[in-house]
Write an enzyme that holds these catalytic residues in place. Structure first.
Site, mmCIF file in Angstrom:
data_model
loop_
_atom_site.group_PDB
_atom_site.id
_atom_site.type_symbol
_atom_site.label_atom_id
_atom_site.label_comp_id
_atom_site.label_asym_id
_atom_site.label_seq_id
_atom_site.Cartn_x
_atom_site.Cartn_y
_atom_site.Cartn_z
ATOM 1 N N HIS A 130 -0.225 -6.765 -56.648
ATOM 2 C CA HIS A 130 1.218 -6.559 -56.430
ATOM 3 C C HIS A 130 2.066 -7.234 -57.501
ATOM 4 O O HIS A 130 1.641 -8.167 -58.182
ATOM 5 C CB HIS A 130 1.624 -7.052 -55.037
ATOM 6 C CG HIS A 130 1.533 -8.539 -54.832
ATOM 7 N ND1 HIS A 130 2.577 -9.390 -55.118
ATOM 8 C CD2 HIS A 130 0.532 -9.319 -54.361
ATOM 9 C CE1 HIS A 130 2.221 -10.634 -54.830
ATOM 10 N NE2 HIS A 130 0.990 -10.624 -54.372
ATOM 11 N N CYS A 143 -4.400 -12.739 -52.860
ATOM 12 C CA CYS A 143 -4.056 -11.477 -53.505
ATOM 13 C C CYS A 143 -3.883 -11.676 -55.013
ATOM 14 O O CYS A 143 -3.812 -12.799 -55.507
ATOM 15 C CB CYS A 143 -2.783 -10.892 -52.904
ATOM 16 S SG CYS A 143 -3.052 -10.163 -51.269
#
Length: 446
Positions: free
Chosen positions: A346, A365
């Site tokens: 992301h 992440c």
């Protein structure tokens, strides 16, 4: 030729199944399986079977044991089968490393004094010279001449550059620790990373046409086409407490203007205490909203009805998300590779983190230095949502494989061998299991 170490023998002889991730002592619960004969910390967990590269060839126990030690050179068992280019580059680097550093004397240099540098007269510099293959200083030089001269400084800089250490020509604690580990330790780390590279898609094989490679050790991402890297960027990956897992998955869609679903532990440790201290206005200021479930049809609820003390105490789990737009923690886009780890790639508004050398800072992440550039590579252009305040899903026409691995020895764009820190301790665990000398230190890093 290189000798066949016990580590190399075990890595080559994989006919007997290794334990699964769940059965390895201390390994986290893993909802996905490792490949047949897989090894925790070496193989990628199988999230999508269609994403898995062709399994590398395996030698039988008997064949590996019968292989003459002097003939083993780090080559794949079948020389005619294709391998990932990184494997070939690491194999060459292993030979160069052995030639450059493997024949030096095994001399211990005590770390029991001040840091040694150019001009020092510390008698330990004589041991340092021996360790680096230099003779004694010029016997005709005045007795007051330093033992640490320009020749030693340059040799030490060469050693530091080859071992992923700051190249300052000074014999500090980290440099002395690397010297005292010896070349066998670093050679075994190269072997481990050759095995990790051998598990990546080889040119001309399935899934090699276009894929993403994330190296969680070096905190870097590469875009590959037809077996060659066509782009790269820095990333931020998980902390040692929340490591980014090694896995093979398929990127299937992206969310533009994404919500950020805040991990429950952060809701407990950060959000709930702030609501208790500042009231529900804290949620409005941060553009947070509370939902009743984790399902896709979840409904927004009034935060005033929540027992925030119970949330802070960990006796009640709560779903909190941040609205799209503004300073949303996900930035403009997140790339989804559905998995039970909750791992995805992301954007992020915290761009300053990419200026740091140490980028193991996320909750697991992968945060992208340039999400728009990756979007253009994936979609041909940066997708747009119908509204700047609404999350919108954009499906890929063809899923793209994503391989998250852990390369603590790699090759720089200049073709130089570079070691990265064993931040997650995976090398140490493998070496401790396979090496009769026991656990090894994590080593220096870039």
């Amino acid at each position: 030729m290189l000798k066949l170490t016990r580590l190399a023998l075990i890595l080559a002889a994989a006919a007997a199944p290794f334990p699964s991730a769940a059965s390895v002592p201390g390994a986290p619960d893993d909802p996905y399986s490792l490949p047949a004969g897989g090894e925790q910390g070496l193989d990628m967990a199988v999230v999508d079977a269609d994403a898995m590269p062709q399994e590398p060839e395996q030698a039988s126990d008997d064949a590996a044991a019968a292989m003459p030690a002097e003939q083993w050179s780090g080559a794949p068992v079948d020389l005619m089968r294709p391998v990932h280019p990184l494997y070939t580059e690491l194999r060459r680097a292993l030979v160069r490393y052995q030639l450059d550093w493997g024949g030096l004397p095994k001399v211990f240099v005590p770390d029991n004094g001040p840091m040694m540098a150019l001009g020092t007269t510390d008698r330990r510099a004589l041991l340092l010279r021996q360790r680096l293959g230099l003779g004694a200083p010029d016997p005709l030089a005045p007795t007051s001449s330093p033992l640490f001269d320009g020749a030693l400084e340059q040799r030490l800089k060469n050693f530091q550059a080859a071992h992923g250490l700051p190249v300052d020509g000074k014999a500090g604690a980290a440099t002395l620790a690397a010297l005292n580990r010896g070349t066998d330790y670093y050679r075994q780390r190269i072997l481990l990373n050759m095995e990790r590279a051998r598990r990546l898609p080889a040119p001309g094989t399935a899934n090699a046409a276009k894929y993403i490679l994330v190296d969680a050790a070096a905190a870097r991402l590469w875009m590959y086409e037809e077996g060659r890297p066509v782009g790269s960027m820095k990333v931020v990956v998980g902390t040692p407490q929340s490591p980014t897992p090694m896995m093979a998955a398929l990127m299937r869609y992206a969310n533009v203007n994404p919500f950020w679903n805040i991990p429950p532990d952060l809701v407990q440790k950060t959000v709930a205490p702030n609501v208790i201290a500042h009231g529900v206005k804290y949620l409005a200021d941060k553009r947070y909203e509370v939902l009743d479930t984790w399902e896709s049809d979840a409904k927004v609820i009034n935060p005033a009805t929540v027992d925030w003390k119970a949330v802070a105490a960990g006796t009640q789990e709560l779903r909190v998300r941040q609205l799209p737009g503004g300073a949303n923690f996900m930035g403009e886009i997140k790339f989804m590779l559905p998995n039970h780890y909750g791992i995805y790639l992301h954007d992020t508004p915290a761009k300053a983190l990419f200026g740091q050398d140490e980028r193991h800072l996320s909750n697991g992440c992968v945060r992208l230095e340039d999400a728009r550039r990756l979007a253009r590579w994936v979609f041909g252009d940066m997708p747009r949502a119908s509204s700047p305040d609404a999350e919108q899903r954009v499906d890929l026409k063809q899923p793209i494989p994503v391989y998250i691995t852990y390369l603590t020895a790699g090759i720089t764009p200049e073709g130089r061998l570079a070691f990265a820190s064993d931040t997650y301790g995976r090398d140490g665990q493998l070496l401790a299991r396979f090496d009769p000398l026991g656990p090894q230190p994590s080593g220096g890093g870039r």
